[in-house]
Write a protein that holds these residues in place. Structure first.
Motif, PDB file in Angstrom:
ATOM      1  N   ALA A  55     -11.562  -0.852  -0.596  1.00 45.81           N
ATOM      2  CA  ALA A  55     -11.909  -0.418   0.588  1.00 45.81           C
ATOM      3  C   ALA A  55     -12.128   0.965   0.824  1.00 45.81           C
ATOM      4  O   ALA A  55     -12.794   1.493   1.582  1.00 45.81           O
ATOM      5  CB  ALA A  55     -10.651  -0.998   1.557  1.00 45.81           C
ATOM      6  N   LEU A  56     -11.166   1.841   0.022  1.00 46.95           N
ATOM      7  CA  LEU A  56     -11.423   3.359  -0.035  1.00 46.95           C
ATOM      8  C   LEU A  56     -12.920   3.862  -0.456  1.00 46.95           C
ATOM      9  O   LEU A  56     -13.725   4.353   0.246  1.00 46.95           O
ATOM     10  CB  LEU A  56     -10.399   3.931  -0.844  1.00 46.95           C
ATOM     11  N   GLY A  57     -13.348   3.059  -1.434  1.00 47.46           N
ATOM     12  CA  GLY A  57     -14.526   3.369  -1.984  1.00 47.46           C
ATOM     13  C   GLY A  57     -15.656   2.852  -1.046  1.00 47.46           C
ATOM     14  O   GLY A  57     -16.668   3.497  -0.466  1.00 47.46           O
ATOM     15  N   MET A  58     -15.367   1.623  -0.276  1.00 50.18           N
ATOM     16  CA  MET A  58     -16.528   1.124   0.629  1.00 50.18           C
ATOM     17  C   MET A  58     -16.471   1.924   1.805  1.00 50.18           C
ATOM     18  O   MET A  58     -17.469   2.091   2.301  1.00 50.18           O
ATOM     19  CB  MET A  58     -15.936  -0.423   1.059  1.00 50.18           C
ATOM     20  N   THR A  59     -15.363   2.583   2.274  1.00 54.66           N
ATOM     21  CA  THR A  59     -15.373   3.183   3.435  1.00 54.66           C
ATOM     22  C   THR A  59     -16.296   4.604   3.296  1.00 54.66           C
ATOM     23  O   THR A  59     -17.015   4.810   4.261  1.00 54.66           O
ATOM     24  CB  THR A  59     -14.068   3.799   3.590  1.00 54.66           C
ATOM     25  N   LEU A  60     -16.330   5.266   1.978  1.00 51.54           N
ATOM     26  CA  LEU A  60     -17.412   6.347   1.898  1.00 51.54           C
ATOM     27  C   LEU A  60     -18.817   5.773   1.696  1.00 51.54           C
ATOM     28  O   LEU A  60     -19.587   6.678   2.487  1.00 51.54           O
ATOM     29  CB  LEU A  60     -16.889   7.092   0.701  1.00 51.54           C
ATOM     30  N   VAL A 259     -12.423  -2.107   6.399  1.00 52.92           N
ATOM     31  CA  VAL A 259     -12.930  -1.002   6.810  1.00 52.92           C
ATOM     32  C   VAL A 259     -13.155  -1.026   8.337  1.00 52.92           C
ATOM     33  O   VAL A 259     -13.125  -0.046   9.106  1.00 52.92           O
ATOM     34  CB  VAL A 259     -14.434  -0.759   6.067  1.00 52.92           C
ATOM     35  N   VAL A 260     -13.988  -2.270   8.533  1.00 56.15           N
ATOM     36  CA  VAL A 260     -14.303  -2.152  10.087  1.00 56.15           C
ATOM     37  C   VAL A 260     -12.957  -2.530  11.038  1.00 56.15           C
ATOM     38  O   VAL A 260     -12.956  -1.886  12.113  1.00 56.15           O
ATOM     39  CB  VAL A 260     -15.139  -3.817  10.118  1.00 56.15           C
ATOM     40  N   VAL A 261     -11.999  -3.173  10.426  1.00 53.15           N
ATOM     41  CA  VAL A 261     -10.752  -3.343  11.263  1.00 53.15           C
ATOM     42  C   VAL A 261     -10.158  -2.249  11.361  1.00 53.15           C
ATOM     43  O   VAL A 261      -9.137  -1.710  12.489  1.00 53.15           O
ATOM     44  CB  VAL A 261      -9.964  -4.454  10.437  1.00 53.15           C
ATOM     45  N   GLY A 262     -10.373  -1.215  10.130  1.00 51.82           N
ATOM     46  CA  GLY A 262      -9.740   0.106  10.265  1.00 51.82           C
ATOM     47  C   GLY A 262     -10.273   0.970  11.489  1.00 51.82           C
ATOM     48  O   GLY A 262      -9.841   2.155  11.611  1.00 51.82           O
ATOM     49  N   GLY A 263     -11.413   0.748  11.834  1.00 50.72           N
ATOM     50  CA  GLY A 263     -11.962   1.609  12.883  1.00 50.72           C
ATOM     51  C   GLY A 263     -13.427   2.322  12.454  1.00 50.72           C
ATOM     52  O   GLY A 263     -13.890   3.041  13.280  1.00 50.72           O
ATOM     53  N   THR A 264     -13.837   2.062  11.233  1.00 51.21           N
ATOM     54  CA  THR A 264     -15.222   2.470  10.653  1.00 51.21           C
ATOM     55  C   THR A 264     -16.231   1.794  11.136  1.00 51.21           C
ATOM     56  O   THR A 264     -16.087   0.622  10.872  1.00 51.21           O
ATOM     57  CB  THR A 264     -15.117   2.811   9.233  1.00 51.21           C
ATOM     58  N   THR A 276      -8.595   2.544   7.214  1.00 45.93           N
ATOM     59  CA  THR A 276      -9.017   1.723   6.107  1.00 45.93           C
ATOM     60  C   THR A 276      -7.590   0.993   5.619  1.00 45.93           C
ATOM     61  O   THR A 276      -7.682   0.098   5.070  1.00 45.93           O
ATOM     62  CB  THR A 276      -9.939   2.218   5.195  1.00 45.93           C
ATOM     63  N   VAL A 277      -6.721   1.852   5.131  1.00 47.52           N
ATOM     64  CA  VAL A 277      -5.631   1.584   4.508  1.00 47.52           C
ATOM     65  C   VAL A 277      -4.736   0.664   5.221  1.00 47.52           C
ATOM     66  O   VAL A 277      -4.404  -0.717   4.866  1.00 47.52           O
ATOM     67  CB  VAL A 277      -4.588   2.760   4.125  1.00 47.52           C
ATOM     68  N   ILE A 278      -4.800   0.911   6.770  1.00 49.67           N
ATOM     69  CA  ILE A 278      -4.098  -0.072   7.580  1.00 49.67           C
ATOM     70  C   ILE A 278      -4.898  -1.157   7.401  1.00 49.67           C
ATOM     71  O   ILE A 278      -4.417  -2.385   7.603  1.00 49.67           O
ATOM     72  CB  ILE A 278      -3.980   0.418   8.982  1.00 49.67           C
ATOM     73  N   GLY A 279      -6.163  -1.389   7.606  1.00 50.03           N
ATOM     74  CA  GLY A 279      -6.957  -2.615   7.732  1.00 50.03           C
ATOM     75  C   GLY A 279      -6.696  -3.549   6.413  1.00 50.03           C
ATOM     76  O   GLY A 279      -6.662  -4.624   6.666  1.00 50.03           O
ATOM     77  N   ALA A 280      -6.565  -2.760   5.225  1.00 47.13           N
ATOM     78  CA  ALA A 280      -6.376  -3.631   3.864  1.00 47.13           C
ATOM     79  C   ALA A 280      -4.886  -4.085   4.140  1.00 47.13           C
ATOM     80  O   ALA A 280      -4.880  -5.295   3.827  1.00 47.13           O
ATOM     81  CB  ALA A 280      -6.442  -2.582   2.895  1.00 47.13           C
ATOM     82  N   LEU A 281      -4.010  -3.559   4.588  1.00 42.26           N
ATOM     83  CA  LEU A 281      -2.550  -3.953   4.872  1.00 42.26           C
ATOM     84  C   LEU A 281      -2.676  -4.991   5.715  1.00 42.26           C
ATOM     85  O   LEU A 281      -1.975  -6.126   5.558  1.00 42.26           O
ATOM     86  CB  LEU A 281      -1.516  -3.125   5.054  1.00 42.26           C
ATOM     87  N   ILE A 282      -3.658  -4.970   6.896  1.00 40.48           N
ATOM     88  CA  ILE A 282      -3.708  -6.085   7.856  1.00 40.48           C
ATOM     89  C   ILE A 282      -4.287  -7.504   7.216  1.00 40.48           C
ATOM     90  O   ILE A 282      -3.604  -8.623   7.312  1.00 40.48           O
ATOM     91  CB  ILE A 282      -4.548  -5.717   9.143  1.00 40.48           C
ATOM     92  N   ILE A 283      -5.102  -7.189   6.229  1.00 38.88           N
ATOM     93  CA  ILE A 283      -5.891  -8.430   5.597  1.00 38.88           C
ATOM     94  C   ILE A 283      -4.900  -9.115   4.649  1.00 38.88           C
ATOM     95  O   ILE A 283      -4.696 -10.413   4.776  1.00 38.88           O
ATOM     96  CB  ILE A 283      -7.141  -8.063   4.662  1.00 38.88           C
ATOM     97  N   GLN A 284      -3.927  -8.226   3.855  1.00 36.04           N
ATOM     98  CA  GLN A 284      -2.883  -8.631   2.822  1.00 36.04           C
ATOM     99  C   GLN A 284      -1.688  -9.241   3.619  1.00 36.04           C
ATOM    100  O   GLN A 284      -1.283 -10.353   3.318  1.00 36.04           O
ATOM    101  CB  GLN A 284      -2.566  -7.681   2.213  1.00 36.04           C
TER     102      GLN A 284
END
Length: 348
Positions: A55-60, A259-264, A276-284
């Motif tokens: 997700a970090l790579g996808m964000t950029l 990424v989308v859930v994280g606000g980007t 993005t990090v928070i979004g990934a943790l939400i998914i997990q």
């Protein structure tokens, strides 16, 4: 506080975590056994580490108005190459063998990222088409590498990457945290983040002021591929095997959701690594919650879809403003007048 971009993702994550306490009273308990930390929270961070990296790579990539659908295939290729190299070595448990496997996986991922970057930035192919090519072909390449079989390895040094512990913590968590911190420093403590937002927010204006968008766009695809490769090493290391068919399957969709859930926004421009990090943790956490409360497997995806929709609506400023207006009207006990009635009064 509610206007901060990280408030709503963090609030949703907190609600999901608290909901698990109802079904698992000791959900927040963290235990130390044999010098290692164990607990549900540790498991969420551990199993969510590969998704955080992707997700970090996808964000950029999304910040530059792009998309990378090939990360799942890159995950499979990286894991397959590493496990194939280790399984064919004379000493699979040698640190040198593992180091060589990691170098091979990252080098191939670098090439794949350059190919995506050249197709998008150099030739001008639409990002979704350029990466879709590798998404389809890459999965086939991973299966060719493994000959359609699951390649198993027995190597303690390799096991450390995804399933080992260091300083009482799972090494995967520390590795994902280090990559997230380094990415944040490079994009927020240098001009790189501003340049990426400029290219994604207004490509024409950024070109007119002299920003070389081609190199920046190629760079983010290379970074995305490298992050996916590290995630592939984590996944294959954790299970001590490589499955070219299922490894990283649909992880690109989870990454985009994170990424989308994280606000980007998918339209490019401003991005939020913390979101993005928070979004990934939400998914997990959502996946963990599904198994905790015993939702039937056949309805798992439907449940996740409803939760993701709810999260996106909660984060939407337009949706919250519209809901606030409706509550205000309901409180006054009035209904909005029809447009025809307003035109009649103006005409009179």
């Amino acid at each position: 506080m509610t206007k901060h971009r990280l408030f709503w993702p963090a609030a949703v994550l907190a609600v999901l975590l608290l909901a698990n306490v109802v079904f698992t009273p000791d959900f927040f308990a963290i235990r130390i056994k044999d010098g290692h930390l164990y607990g549900s929270l540790i498991d969420i961070l551990h199993f969510g580490a590969p998704l955080i990296l992707v997700a970090l790579g996808m964000t950029l990539v999304i910040a530059t108005r792009g998309i990378d659908l090939s990360v799942g295939s890159t995950v499979a290729i990286a894991g397959a190459l590493a496990c194939l190299h280790i399984s064919g070595a004379a000493d699979p448990g040698s640190p040198g063998t593992v180091f060589g496997a990691v170098v091979i996986a990252l080098a191939v991922a670098l090439v794949l990222g350059v190919v995506n970057g050249l197709l998008v930035a150099g030739i001008g192919v639409q990002p979704i088409i350029a990466t879709l090519i590798l998404m389809v072909a890459g999965r086939g390449v991973a299966q060719l590498v493994t000959d359609g079989q699951i390649v198993t390895v027995t190597s303690e040094p390799y096991k450390l990457i995804g399933g080992g512990y260091w300083l009482t913590m799972p090494f995967a968590i520390l590795l994902a945290g280090a990559v997230a911190l380094l990415t944040s420093l490079l994009t927020r403590r240098t001009a790189l983040g501003l340049l990426l937002e400029s290219v994604g927010g207004n490509p024409v204006a950024s070109r007119l002021v002299g920003i070389r968008a081609m190199g920046l766009i190629a760079l983010v695809y290379v970074f995305s591929a490298l992050c996916a490769a590290v995630a592939g090493l984590m996944i294959s290391s954790n299970v001590s095997s490589a499955d070219g068919n299922n490894a990283g399957l649909w992880i690109e969709l989870d990454a985009i959701l994170a990424v989308v859930v994280g606000g980007t926004a998918l339209t490019g421009g401003r991005f939020s690594l913390g979101g993005t990090v928070i979004g990934a943790l939400i998914i997990q956490t959502l996946s963990t919650t599904v198994y905790t409360i015993g939702i039937p497997p056949e309805t798992t995806l439907v449940f996740k879809a409803f939760v993701v929709i709810a999260v996106c609506l909660i984060q939407s400023p337009a949706f919250r403003a519209k809901a606030a207006r409706r509550r205000a009207r309901a409180g006054r006990g009035t209904k909005p007048r029809p447009l025809a009635a307003e035109k009649t009064e103006v005409g009179a």
